[in-house]
Structures are given as structure tokens and as C-alpha cells.
Design a protein around this motif. Structure first.
Motif, PDB file in Angstrom:
ATOM      1  N   TYR A   1       0.834  -1.212   0.000  1.00  0.00           N
ATOM      2  CA  TYR A   1       0.000   0.000   0.000  1.00  0.00           C
ATOM      3  C   TYR A   1       0.868   1.261   0.000  1.00  0.00           C
ATOM      4  O   TYR A   1       0.573   2.226  -0.700  1.00  0.00           O
ATOM      5  N   ARG A   2       1.922   1.243   0.782  1.00  0.00           N
ATOM      6  CA  ARG A   2       2.866   2.371   0.785  1.00  0.00           C
ATOM      7  C   ARG A   2       3.457   2.560  -0.621  1.00  0.00           C
ATOM      8  O   ARG A   2       3.547   3.667  -1.129  1.00  0.00           O
ATOM      9  N   HIS A   3       3.813   1.458  -1.254  1.00  0.00           N
ATOM     10  CA  HIS A   3       4.364   1.511  -2.603  1.00  0.00           C
ATOM     11  C   HIS A   3       3.325   2.040  -3.598  1.00  0.00           C
ATOM     12  O   HIS A   3       3.650   2.856  -4.470  1.00  0.00           O
ATOM     13  N   ALA A   4       2.082   1.595  -3.481  1.00  0.00           N
ATOM     14  CA  ALA A   4       1.021   2.034  -4.396  1.00  0.00           C
ATOM     15  C   ALA A   4       0.799   3.539  -4.294  1.00  0.00           C
ATOM     16  O   ALA A   4       0.704   4.235  -5.309  1.00  0.00           O
ATOM     17  N   VAL A   5       0.745   4.074  -3.073  1.00  0.00           N
ATOM     18  CA  VAL A   5       0.551   5.518  -2.890  1.00  0.00           C
ATOM     19  C   VAL A   5       1.753   6.285  -3.426  1.00  0.00           C
ATOM     20  O   VAL A   5       1.606   7.305  -4.107  1.00  0.00           O
ATOM     21  N   ALA A   6       2.959   5.792  -3.169  1.00  0.00           N
ATOM     22  CA  ALA A   6       4.169   6.446  -3.672  1.00  0.00           C
ATOM     23  C   ALA A   6       4.177   6.476  -5.199  1.00  0.00           C
ATOM     24  O   ALA A   6       4.665   7.431  -5.807  1.00  0.00           O
ATOM     25  N   ALA A   7       3.600   5.446  -5.830  1.00  0.00           N
ATOM     26  CA  ALA A   7       3.544   5.370  -7.290  1.00  0.00           C
ATOM     27  C   ALA A   7       2.359   6.157  -7.858  1.00  0.00           C
ATOM     28  O   ALA A   7       2.207   6.237  -9.072  1.00  0.00           O
ATOM     29  N   GLY A   8       1.496   6.693  -6.984  1.00  0.00           N
ATOM     30  CA  GLY A   8       0.349   7.479  -7.446  1.00  0.00           C
ATOM     31  C   GLY A   8      -0.850   6.666  -7.864  1.00  0.00           C
ATOM     32  O   GLY A   8      -1.749   7.163  -8.543  1.00  0.00           O
ATOM     33  N   ALA A   9      -0.913   5.408  -7.484  1.00  0.00           N
ATOM     34  CA  ALA A   9      -2.049   4.557  -7.836  1.00  0.00           C
ATOM     35  C   ALA A   9      -2.482   3.741  -6.618  1.00  0.00           C
ATOM     36  O   ALA A   9      -2.063   2.617  -6.473  1.00  0.00           O
ATOM     37  N   PRO A  10      -3.241   4.288  -5.711  1.00  0.00           N
ATOM     38  CA  PRO A  10      -4.058   5.494  -5.852  1.00  0.00           C
ATOM     39  C   PRO A  10      -3.284   6.787  -5.555  1.00  0.00           C
ATOM     40  O   PRO A  10      -2.322   6.785  -4.808  1.00  0.00           O
ATOM     41  N   ASP A  11      -3.796   7.849  -6.156  1.00  0.00           N
ATOM     42  CA  ASP A  11      -3.307   9.186  -5.859  1.00  0.00           C
ATOM     43  C   ASP A  11      -3.900   9.579  -4.503  1.00  0.00           C
ATOM     44  O   ASP A  11      -5.026   9.202  -4.202  1.00  0.00           O
ATOM     45  N   TRP A  12      -3.140  10.289  -3.671  1.00  0.00           N
ATOM     46  CA  TRP A  12      -3.680  10.735  -2.378  1.00  0.00           C
ATOM     47  C   TRP A  12      -3.806  12.249  -2.373  1.00  0.00           C
ATOM     48  O   TRP A  12      -2.902  12.952  -2.813  1.00  0.00           O
ATOM     49  N   ARG A  13      -4.964  12.742  -1.871  1.00  0.00           N
ATOM     50  CA  ARG A  13      -5.196  14.176  -1.729  1.00  0.00           C
ATOM     51  C   ARG A  13      -5.940  14.435  -0.435  1.00  0.00           C
ATOM     52  O   ARG A  13      -6.692  13.574   0.024  1.00  0.00           O
ATOM     53  N   PRO A  14      -5.766  15.633   0.123  1.00  0.00           N
ATOM     54  CA  PRO A  14      -6.583  15.982   1.302  1.00  0.00           C
ATOM     55  C   PRO A  14      -8.066  15.954   0.932  1.00  0.00           C
ATOM     56  O   PRO A  14      -8.423  16.143  -0.228  1.00  0.00           O
ATOM     57  N   VAL A  15      -8.901  15.736   1.909  1.00  0.00           N
ATOM     58  CA  VAL A  15     -10.337  15.559   1.681  1.00  0.00           C
ATOM     59  C   VAL A  15     -10.927  16.720   0.866  1.00  0.00           C
ATOM     60  O   VAL A  15     -10.513  17.864   1.002  1.00  0.00           O
ATOM     61  N   PHE A  16     -11.884  16.392   0.022  1.00  0.00           N
ATOM     62  CA  PHE A  16     -12.542  17.391  -0.815  1.00  0.00           C
ATOM     63  C   PHE A  16     -13.421  18.304   0.040  1.00  0.00           C
ATOM     64  O   PHE A  16     -13.829  17.953   1.138  1.00  0.00           O
ATOM     65  N   THR A  17     -13.716  19.479  -0.498  1.00  0.00           N
ATOM     66  CA  THR A  17     -14.523  20.452   0.256  1.00  0.00           C
ATOM     67  C   THR A  17     -15.944  20.541  -0.263  1.00  0.00           C
ATOM     68  O   THR A  17     -16.801  21.153   0.374  1.00  0.00           O
ATOM     69  N   GLY A  18     -16.211  19.954  -1.411  1.00  0.00           N
ATOM     70  CA  GLY A  18     -17.564  20.002  -1.940  1.00  0.00           C
ATOM     71  C   GLY A  18     -17.765  19.057  -3.109  1.00  0.00           C
ATOM     72  O   GLY A  18     -16.813  18.634  -3.758  1.00  0.00           O
ATOM     73  N   VAL A  19     -19.032  18.742  -3.357  1.00  0.00           N
ATOM     74  CA  VAL A  19     -19.412  17.901  -4.485  1.00  0.00           C
ATOM     75  C   VAL A  19     -20.633  18.549  -5.118  1.00  0.00           C
ATOM     76  O   VAL A  19     -21.587  18.925  -4.429  1.00  0.00           O
TER      77      VAL A  19
END
Length: 176
Positions: free
Chosen positions: A65-83
Motif C-alpha cells: 500500500y505504501r508503494h502504491a501511494v508512492a507510485a500514485g495509484a491510488p493518488d492521495w489528496r486531502p479531503v474534498f470540500t464540496g461535491v
């Protein structure tokens, strides 16, 4: 994390949370972390009542999982503010078109609707001891982070806590 990493093998996935992902090694000294937590009793230690703010939950990881996030799959971002419709607005103000939003375990409950009952503290957390409300007789909680122990919000711990709460509520009902 686990669902996001698996989906990211076949689609563009963004993992979002209030805090960055924190990882714990799955194996230590040749044993699985769950084995150590169970053997030492840490997973059932009733320390929840001493925590004003529960610590961020760790992702137990064997490295993938650490490797997957480092590779950008999944991409990680701070929580969204709206939908709005099919667009997500991120904390930095950018918007992105999305096909689906999957809300998974690991989120903190929003119990604001209990505020008029006086059942929450000034930070929106339930006023309770080991899941039984101290503010409202007959009210109890299940599955809260650190409700009673490290495992309270996991499948392994919620049953143990449910049993304890059921006994306490039975006493309350019997008296009432």
C-alpha cells in the motif's frame, strides 16, 4: 486504503482523507501485528476513556500500500470540500470530474444531530464511558474509534463492545 489500491490497478483512483495516510508494518519480529496486539492485550486494553482525541488510525501494510501511494495509484489528496453533480472541489479550489465516490470504513461519524440532547462535548464527540452515554440514560454507541480500546471500531472489537453494552442497557431497561 485496501479498496483504493485494488481499484487503482484498473482505474484512476484518488484516495482522500482528513489526514495523510500513516502506515504500520504488518509483520514485526516474524509475527503479524494483529498477533502482537492480541498476545499483549493492547487491542483490548480499555484506554479509550483516557483519550480526548483519538489518534489517527494506521494502515497495516506489508509494503504494497505504501508503494502504491508512492507510485500514485491510488493518488492521495486531502479531503474534498464540496461535491456538485459529477464534480468534486478539492481543498486547493480545483475541481475534478468524477465517475463515482466510494465512502468506506475509517471515517469518523458526524453525530451533530445529538447536540440538542446534550449528548456531545464541545468538540462534537459523544460524552460516554465505554460506549454508554453519560449525558442521556438509555443512549449507547457502537463502533466509535477508541470507544473502549484500539479494536473498538473494527470487526474484531465491535462484537466484544456490543456484548458489554447490551448487558449495561439490559440493567438500565430492567430498572426503568
Amino acid at each position: 486504503m485496501q479498496i483504493a489500491a485494488e481499484l487503482a490497478e484498473r482505474a484512476q483512483v484518488t484516495l482522500t482523507a482528513r489526514h495523510s495516510v500513516r502506515f504500520a508494518r504488518r509483520r514485526t519480529l516474524g509475527r503479524d501485528l494483529h498477533w502482537w496486539l492480541t498476545r499483549t492485550g493492547i487491542d483490548t486494553l480499555p484506554v479509550g476513556r483516557f483519550l480526548r482525541t483519538p489518534p489517527t488510525q494506521l494502515v497495516i501494510d506489508d509494503g504494497r500500500y505504501r508503494h502504491a501511494v508512492a507510485a500514485g495509484a491510488p493518488d492521495w489528496r486531502p479531503v474534498f470540500t464540496g461535491v456538485s453533480g459529477t464534480k468534486v472541489t478539492w481543498a486547493d479550489g480545483t475541481t475534478e470530474e468524477v465517475d463515482a465516490i466510494l465512502l468506506a470504513t475509517g471515517y469518523r461519524p458526524d453525530l451533530g444531530y445529538l447536540a440538542p440532547l446534550g449528548a456531545l462535548d464541545g468538540h462534537g464527540h459523544p460524552i460516554h464511558r465505554e460506549g454508554v452515554s453519560l449525558a442521556r440514560p438509555g443512549l449507547a454507541y457502537m463502533g466509535l474509534e477508541w470507544q473502549r480500546s484500539l479494536s473498538s471500531n473494527s470487526l474484531g472489537g465491535v462484537g466484544r463492545d456490543a456484548s458489554r453494552i447490551a448487558r449495561r442497557l439490559a440493567v438500565y431497561v430492567h430498572r426503568g
